[in-house]
Motif scaffolding. Sequence first.
Motif, PDB file in Angstrom:
ATOM      1  N   GLU A 117     -10.246 -30.030   1.172  1.00 49.49           N
ATOM      2  CA  GLU A 117      -9.591 -31.304   1.484  1.00 49.49           C
ATOM      3  C   GLU A 117      -9.922 -32.361   0.438  1.00 49.49           C
ATOM      4  O   GLU A 117      -9.059 -33.158   0.050  1.00 49.49           O
ATOM      5  CB  GLU A 117     -10.053 -31.786   2.860  1.00 49.49           C
ATOM      6  CG  GLU A 117      -9.587 -33.190   3.225  1.00 49.49           C
ATOM      7  CD  GLU A 117     -10.285 -33.742   4.464  1.00 49.49           C
ATOM      8  OE1 GLU A 117     -10.109 -34.941   4.755  1.00 49.49           O
ATOM      9  OE2 GLU A 117     -11.023 -32.986   5.123  1.00 49.49           O
ATOM     10  N   SER A 150     -11.390 -39.360   4.841  1.00 52.62           N
ATOM     11  CA  SER A 150     -11.637 -38.158   5.637  1.00 52.62           C
ATOM     12  C   SER A 150     -11.993 -38.512   7.084  1.00 52.62           C
ATOM     13  O   SER A 150     -12.838 -39.378   7.343  1.00 52.62           O
ATOM     14  CB  SER A 150     -12.777 -37.351   5.009  1.00 52.62           C
ATOM     15  OG  SER A 150     -13.285 -36.396   5.905  1.00 52.62           O
ATOM     16  N   ARG A 177     -18.268 -28.056   3.076  1.00 49.94           N
ATOM     17  CA  ARG A 177     -17.422 -27.728   4.220  1.00 49.94           C
ATOM     18  C   ARG A 177     -15.993 -28.237   4.044  1.00 49.94           C
ATOM     19  O   ARG A 177     -15.041 -27.633   4.527  1.00 49.94           O
ATOM     20  CB  ARG A 177     -17.996 -28.318   5.511  1.00 49.94           C
ATOM     21  CG  ARG A 177     -19.164 -27.568   6.099  1.00 49.94           C
ATOM     22  CD  ARG A 177     -19.365 -27.934   7.576  1.00 49.94           C
ATOM     23  NE  ARG A 177     -19.454 -29.372   7.787  1.00 49.94           N
ATOM     24  CZ  ARG A 177     -20.570 -30.091   7.655  1.00 49.94           C
ATOM     25  NH1 ARG A 177     -21.692 -29.486   7.269  1.00 49.94           N
ATOM     26  NH2 ARG A 177     -20.577 -31.389   7.872  1.00 49.94           N
ATOM     27  N   HIS A 178     -15.853 -29.381   3.372  1.00 50.24           N
ATOM     28  CA  HIS A 178     -14.537 -30.030   3.261  1.00 50.24           C
ATOM     29  C   HIS A 178     -14.003 -30.007   1.829  1.00 50.24           C
ATOM     30  O   HIS A 178     -13.115 -30.801   1.501  1.00 50.24           O
ATOM     31  CB  HIS A 178     -14.639 -31.469   3.761  1.00 50.24           C
ATOM     32  CG  HIS A 178     -15.074 -31.595   5.184  1.00 50.24           C
ATOM     33  ND1 HIS A 178     -14.223 -31.411   6.250  1.00 50.24           N
ATOM     34  CD2 HIS A 178     -16.304 -31.858   5.722  1.00 50.24           C
ATOM     35  CE1 HIS A 178     -14.882 -31.581   7.378  1.00 50.24           C
ATOM     36  NE2 HIS A 178     -16.146 -31.851   7.090  1.00 50.24           N
TER      37      HIS A 178
END
Length: 346
Positions: free
Chosen positions: A129, A110, A125-126
């Motif tokens: 992904e 990331s 938040r991610h």
Amino acid sequence: PLPLTQDEIPLEGHAVEARLYAEDPAKSFFPSTGHLVRLRMPQNRPEIRTDMGVRKGDEVTMFYDPMIGKIIAHGADRHQAIGALANFLRQMEVAGPKTNLRFLERVMSSEAFRAAHLDTGFIDRHIEELVPKGPAPAEVIALAALGHLLARDERQCAQQLETAEPHSPWAANDAFVLGGHRREVLRLECDGDTLMVGVEPSGEGWRIQPEGGEALVASGTLSADGALLATVGTRRLRAGFVAQAKGFVLVHEGASYGFDPHDALEADDAAEGGTGAVTAPMPGKVIQVAVKPGDRVKKGSALVVLEAMKMEQTLSAASDGVVASVNAGEGDQVDGGAVLVTFEEE
């Protein structure tokens, strides 16, 4: 007294540690149990240290912490250490219980993690992904189809050698057919998705086309230890292929995918519509029952709360229906696969 003072202990480089857990990131990191059928790591990596608590063949149970092991990478700086760890994780092969291996590799890759934009909200938040949703990637489907075809041909050759006519042309696994060319459609079940994959011979390999997707030409070899070396399109890929009593597991770039090829000769016993049952995903303790027989529930309604390995999981209704029976009460210890709630047929 200690042999060295603090000033005499050098600090060189940077180290990063990842903890490999038997847990399912797609289900809020709920612990997973099962037989560890594959645990393979790259060898001769002086920059990597591994501290494993289990070996291939061991059972990950509900009675202990689900951590499989720790992987530590060292580098000249943080960026180098992260890169070394990401590369190692990408080449690891773990199959059996669900693990966070692919999640860890995605964290290491990331951009936000590499830039040290970190706080306690990083995962939330991610999450899209780090734990992407959706069907298996096209390359994975191609690898799965190729591995299935290679394993099937190997089984057919072995069976033919045991017959009275081992060299009969009717037993050949080549592409020759009368009046046309050989083509078939594989039906592969993967994580609840049904994949229809068209395959036909192409040179030394196969032309593989998932329904609604682009065709890829794939060829390769499958060794006795389950190492699948393949060329898919223009890419050289490696995967682990683990045959099981029902289907197989494909391990690629840290992620494992369970595939169940459909056998047209087997009866399809899968129930559809509003029937079915809710089962315990693993051994655990029932700490709450939210329904009783006769209750009408909506899709997503909470049915039972199960506690296992220090985690709570709410089991929900997969569709609208009427509860027929509740087979466990609060405080009951249940086995994995135990039927907890059934529904009336509609």
